[in-house]
Write an enzyme that holds these catalytic residues in place. Sequence first.
Site, PDB file in Angstrom:
ATOM      1  N   ASP A  72      54.588  28.439  31.537  1.00  0.00           N
ATOM      2  CA  ASP A  72      54.077  29.220  32.658  1.00  0.00           C
ATOM      3  C   ASP A  72      55.216  29.587  33.602  1.00  0.00           C
ATOM      4  O   ASP A  72      56.327  29.879  33.147  1.00  0.00           O
ATOM      5  CB  ASP A  72      52.988  28.404  33.378  1.00  0.00           C
ATOM      6  CG  ASP A  72      51.862  29.271  33.896  1.00  0.00           C
ATOM      7  OD1 ASP A  72      52.091  29.994  34.879  1.00  0.00           O
ATOM      8  OD2 ASP A  72      50.761  29.243  33.325  1.00  0.00           O
ATOM      9  N   HIS A 108      51.463  29.833  40.016  1.00  0.00           N
ATOM     10  CA  HIS A 108      50.528  29.899  38.890  1.00  0.00           C
ATOM     11  C   HIS A 108      50.615  28.659  38.008  1.00  0.00           C
ATOM     12  O   HIS A 108      49.608  28.011  37.701  1.00  0.00           O
ATOM     13  CB  HIS A 108      50.812  31.161  38.080  1.00  0.00           C
ATOM     14  CG  HIS A 108      49.779  31.502  37.064  1.00  0.00           C
ATOM     15  ND1 HIS A 108      49.833  31.038  35.769  1.00  0.00           N
ATOM     16  CD2 HIS A 108      48.674  32.280  37.131  1.00  0.00           C
ATOM     17  CE1 HIS A 108      48.801  31.519  35.086  1.00  0.00           C
ATOM     18  NE2 HIS A 108      48.075  32.281  35.896  1.00  0.00           N
ATOM     19  N   ASN A 203      41.944  38.771  31.312  1.00  0.00           N
ATOM     20  CA  ASN A 203      41.000  39.122  32.362  1.00  0.00           C
ATOM     21  C   ASN A 203      40.617  40.600  32.397  1.00  0.00           C
ATOM     22  O   ASN A 203      40.256  41.122  33.443  1.00  0.00           O
ATOM     23  CB  ASN A 203      41.584  38.739  33.733  1.00  0.00           C
ATOM     24  CG  ASN A 203      41.830  37.264  33.861  1.00  0.00           C
ATOM     25  OD1 ASN A 203      41.202  36.457  33.187  1.00  0.00           O
ATOM     26  ND2 ASN A 203      42.764  36.892  34.724  1.00  0.00           N
ATOM     27  N   TYR A 218      45.816  34.483  17.449  1.00  0.00           N
ATOM     28  CA  TYR A 218      46.465  33.955  16.253  1.00  0.00           C
ATOM     29  C   TYR A 218      45.660  32.804  15.641  1.00  0.00           C
ATOM     30  O   TYR A 218      44.986  32.042  16.349  1.00  0.00           O
ATOM     31  CB  TYR A 218      47.865  33.451  16.584  1.00  0.00           C
ATOM     32  CG  TYR A 218      48.895  34.543  16.747  1.00  0.00           C
ATOM     33  CD1 TYR A 218      48.982  35.598  15.845  1.00  0.00           C
ATOM     34  CD2 TYR A 218      49.799  34.507  17.799  1.00  0.00           C
ATOM     35  CE1 TYR A 218      49.936  36.589  15.981  1.00  0.00           C
ATOM     36  CE2 TYR A 218      50.764  35.490  17.948  1.00  0.00           C
ATOM     37  CZ  TYR A 218      50.826  36.535  17.034  1.00  0.00           C
ATOM     38  OH  TYR A 218      51.773  37.520  17.184  1.00  0.00           O
ATOM     39  N   SER A 268      43.114  32.141  33.112  1.00  0.00           N
ATOM     40  CA  SER A 268      44.282  31.262  33.236  1.00  0.00           C
ATOM     41  C   SER A 268      43.886  29.841  33.590  1.00  0.00           C
ATOM     42  O   SER A 268      44.577  28.889  33.230  1.00  0.00           O
ATOM     43  CB  SER A 268      45.216  31.772  34.343  1.00  0.00           C
ATOM     44  OG  SER A 268      46.095  32.751  33.875  1.00  0.00           O
TER      45      SER A 268
END
Length: 392
Positions: A72, A108, A203, A218, A268
């Site tokens: 992140d 974040h 989002n 994936y 997230s």
Amino acid sequence: MRRGHRPLRAGTALVLVGLATFTGAHAASADGARCTFPAEPIEERPWSLQRVLLDQLWQETRGAGVSVAVIDSGVDTANPQLAGAVAADRGADFTEGEGDSTTDTVGHGTKVAGIIAARSHEDTGFVGLAPESTIVPIRQTDSQAGGTIGTLAQAIEHAVEQDVDVINISQDTDAPPAGDSALRTAVAEAVNADIVVIASVGNDGADGRRRETYPASYDGVLAVGASDRNNERAPFSQSGDFVGIAAPGVDMVSTVPGGGQCVDSGTSFAAPYVAGVAALLRAAHPEWSAQQVVTHLQQTAERATPGPDPHTGWGVVDPVRALTDDDTEPAEAPVPDEPAPAPPAPEVAALDLGETHAERSERLGTFVVLTAAVLTAAVAGAALILRDRRRQ
């Protein structure tokens, strides 16, 4: 919603899917609210934890011995709830910004890490779902330069080298990488290394279009969508057949750099909610494979239909059920719920149909005849009595 975070490096860009814009020590959430950090502590227990009986959840483990890589914007260790939760010596920084993996100018990554592993603190009702697990901080993007497919692949490779148990990726791109991309290869290596790989779905779901995002799409990656307080898909959460599970992602409280907590929304923050439960399962069942952990999370999720749907996957994660409903070893893939057995047929009472029209006519006819006979007899009797009186 993904907007305003323009990458400065070459390559396909990925976006931190819980953020909008950054200015200094501020961050905007998916619903537009701004957070300034350090922040004041939020005393109340957030709704996403009120739905969980924490004592029951932690009766066997709190995640000790399990490491979770947070790829992140860095994880700040100045926040007291994360000071003892982060293994900085195992982290890495793939950005060109100042600082290292414990520098988070965006906020974040610190929020993501808190949802997983924040330690309890007397000033707040917020705590991570696996508060004894360890965060391995891997900074792959920051406020000055966005991450790319290449740097994300490097970050995943580093997590594999650190032998982590879970990887959380709260980033996405809807531009399909090349079939032989470094990102696909790195994800495959992580899956083959028996690591639970978790990624947010993005989002951009408000327009109703189904689209695949990467790396969530994936093979082997558990793609996490966001749910609201009613266990329904959050309007912004991306839909698609690749969605594997959902978790709370609206009005999520978590740690921010410097101290305190802020509220944010986005897939997230749904992804680390699932990562926290996965960390607990890995601690409780070290013999389970990563795929078995994923299957168990999906099989024990709360859902309205027997099988998966494109909005919440196999349902909304149920942390307590996942940790307590583990009597049997999970399968390699979830299976739809058995349909509820049909209820027994009710006992039907004997039906009284009553008399038919013919029977009623016959009954009335008989009544009339008998009545006439009685009246005739009565008249005849009365006549005989009257005649006898006259003779006297």
